[in-house]
Design a protein around this motif. Structure first.
Motif, PDB file in Angstrom:
ATOM      1  N   ARG A  98      -0.140  -1.745   2.060  1.00 26.32           N
ATOM      2  CA  ARG A  98       0.989  -1.403   2.303  1.00 26.32           C
ATOM      3  C   ARG A  98       1.749  -2.226   3.450  1.00 26.32           C
ATOM      4  NH1 ARG A  98       1.911  -0.628  -2.210  1.00 26.32           N
ATOM      5  NH2 ARG A  98       4.133  -0.103  -1.385  1.00 26.32           N
ATOM      6  N   TRP A 101       3.124  -5.459   1.957  1.00 28.01           N
ATOM      7  CA  TRP A 101       4.498  -4.992   1.259  1.00 28.01           C
ATOM      8  C   TRP A 101       5.464  -4.730   2.281  1.00 28.01           C
ATOM      9  CZ3 TRP A 101       4.800  -7.297  -2.913  1.00 28.01           C
ATOM     10  CH2 TRP A 101       3.673  -7.787  -3.694  1.00 28.01           C
ATOM     11  N   THR A 102       5.062  -3.896   3.605  1.00 26.94           N
ATOM     12  CA  THR A 102       6.233  -3.756   4.432  1.00 26.94           C
ATOM     13  C   THR A 102       6.650  -5.061   4.968  1.00 26.94           C
ATOM     14  OG1 THR A 102       5.134  -1.610   4.884  1.00 26.94           O
ATOM     15  CG2 THR A 102       6.571  -2.599   6.708  1.00 26.94           C
ATOM     16  N   THR A 318      15.350  -4.019  -3.627  1.00 24.97           N
ATOM     17  CA  THR A 318      14.597  -4.584  -2.402  1.00 24.97           C
ATOM     18  C   THR A 318      15.678  -5.282  -1.493  1.00 24.97           C
ATOM     19  OG1 THR A 318      12.794  -4.739  -3.632  1.00 24.97           O
ATOM     20  CG2 THR A 318      12.724  -5.950  -1.615  1.00 24.97           C
ATOM     21  N   GLN A 338       9.002   1.040   1.002  1.00 29.56           N
ATOM     22  CA  GLN A 338       7.579   0.810   0.237  1.00 29.56           C
ATOM     23  C   GLN A 338       7.017   1.983   0.044  1.00 29.56           C
ATOM     24  OE1 GLN A 338       6.998  -2.176  -0.973  1.00 29.56           O
ATOM     25  NE2 GLN A 338       8.701  -3.395  -0.401  1.00 29.56           N
TER      26      GLN A 338
END
Length: 551
Positions: A98, A101-102, A318, A338
């Motif tokens: 995570r 993706w952050t 996004t 996310q």
């Protein structure tokens, strides 16, 4: 490249994980499955910490840390001897995933011009799907060949760790190319930002809810379609592989037209179309049980339609979420955003199998209901929040003035800039280089200028900067004047400029020749576009282009 390596690693490990822990480490299957699931869910709780790390250390360092942690996790997997150790490492790996993706979207936003972010995110979606597919194929093959070899399975874990180490090296090489990180703006009362302040951004939270719903449907399609094809519809074992290959190819082909369409329309309209594609895809799958000899073609058609939804959904949502983040808070906002994808990915397999237990039709009609409800709610879930009442009018700090050529955008913007004591961003001066060339730095210059807390500009060059002005402005002014007024102004302005030879921007001057021969001269543009521009007076259209060449 780092994203591709990351997704290859994730795809490679997915089909091998259970085999690794049950055959390589000799742990009970049920316990391992529960540990991996619970660990992945607990890893989602690291979102606030991940967001803070990205904002404090920068997105490149955050992504590199994510890769470093996962490299260490996979180096430790061969030494696992108890189920709780599997769960603990799964939590760490999930949190690190995570974190990547952050950091990824803020990282890309500082690497590419503002107007190109959506296109880059679309390319990233293609690489993500392709990487997962390639990694999954490699992992499935390796798992089958090495199922009875503990040493071979250990080598797979080490190899996967090396893919993350390689990705870390790639990310570290781009740090010197990043634009500087903006400082977080203090709140009105001067205190630092707190997580509870997200309650003051209900429009962003609604966008996260929209993302959760559509990501849930997308993940259900991805996970359940191959299972239904083989187990329920009794299709040949090669069908899932072909479905994945077709999806990858379709994503690559659909990327460019999807981005071009998304740049021409508003984000809600693009997301509504994406929800429509998802709805059609699951409805096609709902009819697959009665397709008979064309069942394989129906499954492939559903996969293709779903891919069109993904090609629109991920880049648009996004980009919109990244633009909603205040300067200096991109990491914390993106961590929240996310988390929607993380929850959807964690819930989709369990929810999909639970619905499938009641029948194939129930599964797909249930997903269709979610899609249809989301499509109908897009307008509400993406609309800006307007306070019902306020004790005093908010100050005008980020203003966009729109209208056709000759409406007086630049004149009004300059006057308001002086009256409000804020910066006037003259778009023509930023766009035109010497010899009427188009400056390649234009999008970057606009992106930097509009990060300031206060400014005013005229709405132009939407085809370069996309929705950037509309997403960052707090006030829109649309100048709607009769054609006779506009044409009189444009003609007078052009004649004066040509007669005096006055320099405009970077040595450029308007000439009599350009008035007579240039098909995109403001005179021709104002005349031909006036009728089509006047109906577009709503605030959402204030950032559409006024003229391809001049105010």
């Amino acid at each position: 490249m780092a994203l591709t390596v990351d997704c290859v690693g994730n795809g490679l490990w997915a089909p091998v994980a259970l085999i690794f822990f049950t055959r390589g480490q000799h742990l009970p299957l049920a316990h391992v499955g529960a540990a991996l699931t619970v660990g992945g869910l607990l890893g989602l709780l690291a979102g606030p910490v991940n967001g803070l790390l990205v904002d404090r250390w920068g997105p490149a360092n955050g992504a590199a840390l994510s890769y470093a942690v996962r490299t260490g996790v996979f180096a430790l997997f061969p030494f696992v001897s108890a189920t709780w150790q599997v769960g603990a490492l799964a939590v760490v790996a999930g949190a690190a995933d995570r974190l990547f993706w952050t950091a990824s979207t803020p990282l890309l936003a500082r690497l590419v011009p503002a107007g190109e972010l959506m296109g880059v995110l679309s390319t990233a979606s293609v690489l993500k799907v392709s990487g997962w597919a390639a990694g999954g194929a490699i992992g499935a093959t390796a798992g089958g060949l090495l199922i009875d070899s503990a040493t071979g399975l250990h080598l797979v874990a080490y190899a996967n760790g090396l893919t993350y180490a390689a990705a870390m090296g790639l990310v570290l090489t781009v740090r010197r190319h990043l634009r500087p990180s903006p400082a977080a703006e203090p709140s009105a009362d001067g205190r630092a930002w707190r997580w509870r302040d997200l309650r003051d951004a209900p429009d962003f939270l609604r966008l996260c809810l929209l993302t959760l719903l559509l990501a849930f449907v997308s993940d259900c399609l991805t996970t359940m379609l191959p299972v239904v094809a083989v187990v329920v519809l009794r299709q040949p074992s090669w069908v899932p592989g072909v479905v994945i290959g077709v999806a990858c190819g379709a994503m690559a082909v659909a990327r460019r037209p999807a981005v071009a369409y998304a740049r021409r329309v508003s984000a809600p309209r693009a997301l509504r179309l994406a929800a429509g594609f998802f709805t059609l895809s699951v409805l096609v799958m709902a009819s697959s049980g009665w397709a008979g000899p064309v069942t394989t073609a129906v499954v492939l058609g559903a996969a293709l339609i779903g891919t069109l939804g993904d090609a629109l959904f991920a880049p648009v949502v996004t980009t919109t979420a990244n633009a909603a983040a205040p300067p200096g808070l991109e990491g914390r906002y993106n961590a929240t955003f996310q988390t929607s994808f993380g929850i959807a990915g964690a819930v989709a397999p369990a929810a999909g199998t639970a619905l499938l237990a009641h029948g194939n039709t129930v599964l797909w009609l249930g997903l269709a209901a979610v899609c249809a409800g989301t499509a109908l709610s897009v307008g509400f879930l993406t609309r800006p929040t307007r306070p019902v009442a306020a004790p005093a009018a908010a100050p005008l700090r980020r203003i966009v003035v729109g209208g056709i050529s000759g409406a007086g955008k630049t004149t009004l913007a300059a006057a308001l800039a002086g009256a409000l004591d804020i910066r006037h961003i003259e778009m023509d001066a930023l766009y035109h280089g010497p010899g009427w060339t188009h400056r390649t730095e234009f999008a970057d210059d606009v992106e930097r200028a509009t990060r300031a807390p206060a400014w005013i500009c005229d709405a132009q060059y939407h085809w370069v900067v996309g929705d950037l002005l509309g997403e960052r402005a707090d006030t829109f002014v649309w100048l709607d004047l009769p054609r006779r007024t506009v044409m009189r102004r444009v003609l007078l302005r052009s004649v004066v400029r040509a007669a005096t030879g006055r320099e405009l921007w970077h040595g450029n001057r308007e000439t009599w020749r350009s008035m007579l021969r240039n098909p995109r001269h403001p005179l021709r543009w104002a005349w031909s576009q006036h009728a089509t521009r006047r109906p577009r007076r709503p605030l959402s259209s204030a950032c559409t282009p006024a003229s391809p060449s001049s105010t």
